[in-house]
Design an enzyme around this catalytic site. Structure first.
Site, short mmCIF file in Angstrom:
data_model
loop_
_atom_site.label_atom_id
_atom_site.label_comp_id
_atom_site.label_asym_id
_atom_site.label_seq_id
_atom_site.Cartn_x
_atom_site.Cartn_y
_atom_site.Cartn_z
CD GLU A 1 -2.68 -1.32 -0.11
OE1 GLU A 1 -2.84 -0.30 -0.65
OE2 GLU A 1 -3.19 -2.30 -0.34
CG HIS B 1 -5.94 -6.37 -8.33
ND1 HIS B 1 -6.95 -5.71 -8.68
CD2 HIS B 1 -5.03 -6.04 -7.27
CE1 HIS B 1 -6.93 -4.63 -7.59
NE2 HIS B 1 -5.92 -4.72 -6.83
#
EC number: 3.4.24.-
Length: 511
Positions: free
Chosen positions: A319, A406
């Site tokens: 993140e 992803h």
């Protein structure tokens, strides 16, 4: 990160101004470096040197300086005062100030009428609502006048949304779309007993380190900054999810180790390269199986049943690395660029895990192996053979850009494993891997993870732009390997052969 049935999601990003190509605004939090301020004073000269047409102006986004004085200055552009989406570029200059090369994201030339046929309200209606801003869209081969319509909301899985839809201001056609928020001594749940940076305040301690990385409790909410964690004895959590401090200890440890990794290994002083830390928010929503970066902070849910917080070390590094990408290449979260963005966070989340070297969570090439997001004990992603997750690609092709980021991240993750460790079967740090090459490509000999980490960071920070694709990544990585290790080096050969092994076609750069 909406994992669930699609398992598509994890570990998120907010491209923000970096993705739009808009000039960076003044930041009262001290997130603009002195190098950026110094170069901003020279933008008029830079525009003249580059031969930019009438009406184009530059805004400095970031500056990377090599030890020999070489500078890589990254710019965003405006045209007739309008932000240019996809107008970013990187200029390489010698110590003496002469321009060596320019990497344009799209065309150098911009020439459009700034009089829209559609009103902002009409564009907003076509994009299902939201605030509209007139822009120039240069994300593809030619520039067009457009409206950037931004709609704020919350997705069904509780993830906040800030959806951009770019609408042609003449025809009303949708030109592009992306979401800024994408599905991303403490007794921790995943890293064991660790040392945390805290601040004494009166008779208690705050979960805040010396550079400003700090952690807050959202208490199940989805808005606001949360409440700063405090404690009387400076011992945080008990290693179980029942103690609210446990997730905070994991998140804080992840932020601190990621900050240290970038500073000590890559020479980058935090997300904004200014020495300023970032906030981590934990206990977001209810049973929220996700984590995200929203442009200013990291946020973590507590997972299924609120007992599997998504605060493992590689997730935290992932993140925070979205923030680094936002403030360097600004890779847009769609197409090939989206896959490169997501894989970059996987690469550096993995790097942080190896860097931290904890006994409870030793380094590996598996993503999210601790958080058990699927509920069956398997990792979220596999870098040695990404297709083992059932959806990611091992090899690049012209269809890669159509996938969710992803899944389109798979080829670059595969490249990173092979360039680092080589192809084929092997056991590393107690984990068995087997990494195949694509299309009968020759076996790859790895050049060492630490070397490849540096090659990819240099590529991200000095070569890529907001819409870069896999062929551009190949060109940039080989150029970076030559700059760092030499054209005849084993590192360069591994970088090149690993791109061959994921089927990215050859370009002009060779070892």
């Amino acid at each position: 990160m909406a994992f669930g049935a699609t398992v598509a999601a994890t570990l998120a990003v907010a491209p923000g101004a970096a993705a739009t190509g808009a000039p960076a605004a003044a930041d009262p939090a001290g997130r603009v470096s002195r190098a950026v301020v110094a170069e901003q004073a020279k933008v008029a000269d830079a525009a003249r040197t580059l031969g930019l047409g009438s009406g184009q102006k530059l805004s400095v986004k970031s500056v990377v300086r090599d030890a020999d004085g070489t500078q890589f200055v990254r710019y965003n552009r405006t045209y007739q005062g309008l932000p240019v989406i996809g107008g970013d570029l990187v200029v390489e200059r010698s110590k003496a100030g002469s321009t060596r090369s320019v990497r344009w994201n799209a065309a150098k030339s911009i020439a459009v009428s700034t009089r829209p046929k559609l009103t902002g309200a009409q564009a907003s209606s076509r994009a299902a609502g939201g605030a509209s801003t007139l822009v120039v869209y240069a994300g593809e081969s030619s520039s067009r006048l457009a409206w950037d319509v931004v709609r704020d909301g919350v997705k069904a899985d509780q993830t906040p949304s800030r959806l951009h839809t770019v609408v042609d201001a003449t025809t009303g056609a949708t030109l592009d779309s992306w979401d800024e928020v994408v599905e991303g001594t403490g007794n921790t749940m995943y890293s064991g007993t660790v040392t945390l940076g805290t601040t004494q305040s009166g008779g208690s301690y705050q979960l805040k380190d010396a550079v400003g990385n700090y952690t807050t409790d959202l208490g199940g909410g989805t808005t606001g900054t949360g409440t700063l964690f405090t404690d009387a004895d400076d011992v945080w959590g008990d290693g179980t999810p029942g103690n609210r401090q446990t997730a905070a200890a994991d998140a804080q440890f992840g932020a601190e180790k990621t900050f240290d990794y970038y500073k000590n290994v890559q020479g980058r002083n935090g997300i904004w390269d200014t020495g300023v830390g970032a906030r981590s928010r934990v206990h977001y929503g209810s049973s929220y199986s996700n984590a995200f970066w929203d442009g200013t902070q990291m946020t973590y849910g507590d997972g299924a049943g609120n007992v599997r917080p998504l605060t493992s070390l590689d997730v935290a590094g992932h993140e925070m690395s979205h923030g680094v990408t936002e403030n360097t290449a600004g890779l847009a979260y769609r197409g090939d660029a989206g896959g490169l963005n997501e894989a970059t966070s996987d690469i550096f989340g993995t790097a942080v895990e190896w860097y931290a070297a904890t006994a409870a969570d030793p380094g590996d090439y598996l993503i999210g192996e601790k958080i058990n997001i699927r509920g069956n004990g398997t990792p979220l992603r596999y870098m040695d053979q990404p297709s083992k997750d059932g959806a990611s690609q091992d090899c690049w092709s012209s269809t890669t850009k159509r996938l969710d980021p992803h899944y389109s991240s798979g080829p670059l993750n595969h490249w990173f494993f092979m360039a680092s460790e080589g192809s084929g079967a092997k056991t590393i740090n107690g984990v068995n891997y087997n990494s195949p090459t694509c299309g009968g490509a020759p076996a790859v000999t790895g050049a060492g993870r630490a070397n490849i980490e540096k090659v990819w960071y240099r590529t991200l920070s000095t070569k890529l732009t907001s819409r870069s694709d896999y062929p551009a990544a190949r060109e940039g990585a080989i150029a970076s390997a030559k700059e760092l290790y030499g054209s005849g080096s084993a590192v360069c050969q591994s970088v090149q052969s690993a791109f061959d092994a994921i089927a990215v076609p050859k370009g002009s750069q060779t070892c």
